[in-house]
Design a protein around this motif. Structure first.
Motif, PDB file in Angstrom:
ATOM      1  N   VAL A  76       8.689  14.785   4.601  1.00 62.83           N
ATOM      2  CA  VAL A  76       8.629  13.361   4.298  1.00 62.83           C
ATOM      3  C   VAL A  76       9.650  13.087   3.195  1.00 62.83           C
ATOM      4  O   VAL A  76       9.683  13.788   2.179  1.00 62.83           O
ATOM      5  N   CYS A  77      10.465  12.070   3.394  1.00 64.46           N
ATOM      6  CA  CYS A  77      11.469  11.686   2.409  1.00 64.46           C
ATOM      7  C   CYS A  77      10.780  11.342   1.088  1.00 64.46           C
ATOM      8  O   CYS A  77       9.822  10.562   1.057  1.00 64.46           O
ATOM      9  N   ALA A  78      11.278  11.909  -0.005  1.00 66.53           N
ATOM     10  CA  ALA A  78      10.657  11.703  -1.320  1.00 66.53           C
ATOM     11  C   ALA A  78      10.711  10.236  -1.742  1.00 66.53           C
ATOM     12  O   ALA A  78       9.725   9.699  -2.246  1.00 66.53           O
ATOM     13  N   ARG A  79      11.849   9.580  -1.566  1.00 64.90           N
ATOM     14  CA  ARG A  79      11.958   8.176  -1.991  1.00 64.90           C
ATOM     15  C   ARG A  79      11.119   7.278  -1.072  1.00 64.90           C
ATOM     16  O   ARG A  79      10.421   6.389  -1.538  1.00 64.90           O
ATOM     17  N   CYS A  80      11.181   7.517   0.221  1.00 64.40           N
ATOM     18  CA  CYS A  80      10.409   6.692   1.161  1.00 64.40           C
ATOM     19  C   CYS A  80       8.903   6.831   0.932  1.00 64.40           C
ATOM     20  O   CYS A  80       8.159   5.868   1.116  1.00 64.40           O
ATOM     21  N   LEU A  81       8.475   8.018   0.497  1.00 60.82           N
ATOM     22  CA  LEU A  81       7.055   8.214   0.209  1.00 60.82           C
ATOM     23  C   LEU A  81       6.593   7.291  -0.913  1.00 60.82           C
ATOM     24  O   LEU A  81       5.458   6.819  -0.917  1.00 60.82           O
ATOM     25  N   GLY A  82       7.473   6.997  -1.847  1.00 63.40           N
ATOM     26  CA  GLY A  82       7.146   6.030  -2.888  1.00 63.40           C
ATOM     27  C   GLY A  82       7.338   4.596  -2.434  1.00 63.40           C
ATOM     28  O   GLY A  82       6.576   3.707  -2.810  1.00 63.40           O
ATOM     29  N   THR A  83       8.349   4.365  -1.606  1.00 62.16           N
ATOM     30  CA  THR A  83       8.724   2.999  -1.245  1.00 62.16           C
ATOM     31  C   THR A  83       7.734   2.325  -0.302  1.00 62.16           C
ATOM     32  O   THR A  83       7.207   1.250  -0.612  1.00 62.16           O
ATOM     33  N   TYR A  84       7.497   2.899   0.848  1.00 58.48           N
ATOM     34  CA  TYR A  84       6.772   2.186   1.897  1.00 58.48           C
ATOM     35  C   TYR A  84       5.301   1.916   1.610  1.00 58.48           C
ATOM     36  O   TYR A  84       4.836   0.796   1.831  1.00 58.48           O
ATOM     37  N   PRO A  85       4.541   2.873   1.105  1.00 67.56           N
ATOM     38  CA  PRO A  85       3.146   2.532   0.777  1.00 67.56           C
ATOM     39  C   PRO A  85       3.057   1.444  -0.298  1.00 67.56           C
ATOM     40  O   PRO A  85       2.219   0.541  -0.208  1.00 67.56           O
TER      41      PRO A  85
END
Length: 135
Positions: free
Chosen positions: A23-32
């Protein structure tokens, strides 16, 4: 599963492994955070315009852009916790701008955010386009 991580093998240092999936580290913070922010703003029936929208949204967007840009020039640099935190800030910024956009298309806050992203991303992409990829 590329939709969970848009990174190729040579960029796996930018991902977490969760349940065997990358899982992309930045996307894990962004999308939720983006989804939670939008849900909260809709639940609260937040105003569609705050006088500080543009500077706050741009300020929350900028750390992710800077971290991404540095990573394009120095692929081995950075850390996943920093990427995730900048993703959280980006999620808040996108949540606000998209909340307004869904009710009043193309608001100033979204246009300013798009201009900032373009102003940073285009030169960085052009400068790093022909560089050989690591690995």
């Amino acid at each position: 599963m590329f939709w969970l991580s848009h990174h190729h093998e040579e960029e796996y240092n930018r991902t977490y492994v969760l349940g065997g999936l990358r899982v992309c580290a930045r996307c894990l913070g962004t999308y939720p955070v983006l989804l939670a922010c939008m849900a909260g703003l809709f639940a609260l029936r937040a105003p569609l315009q705050w006088r500080w929208d543009v500077p706050v949204v741009l300020g929350l967007t900028l750390p992710a852009l800077v971290d991404w840009a540095v990573g394009r020039f120095r692929p081995a640099s950075g850390s996943n916790p920093v990427r995730t935190v900048t993703g959280v800030l980006l999620g808040l910024a996108l949540g606000r701008s998209l909340y307004v956009h869904l009710q009043r298309p193309l608001p100033a806050v979204l246009l300013a955010q798009a201009a900032l992203v373009t102003a940073v991303a285009v030169p960085v992409i052009l400068a790093t386009y022909r560089r050989p990829r690591p690995g």
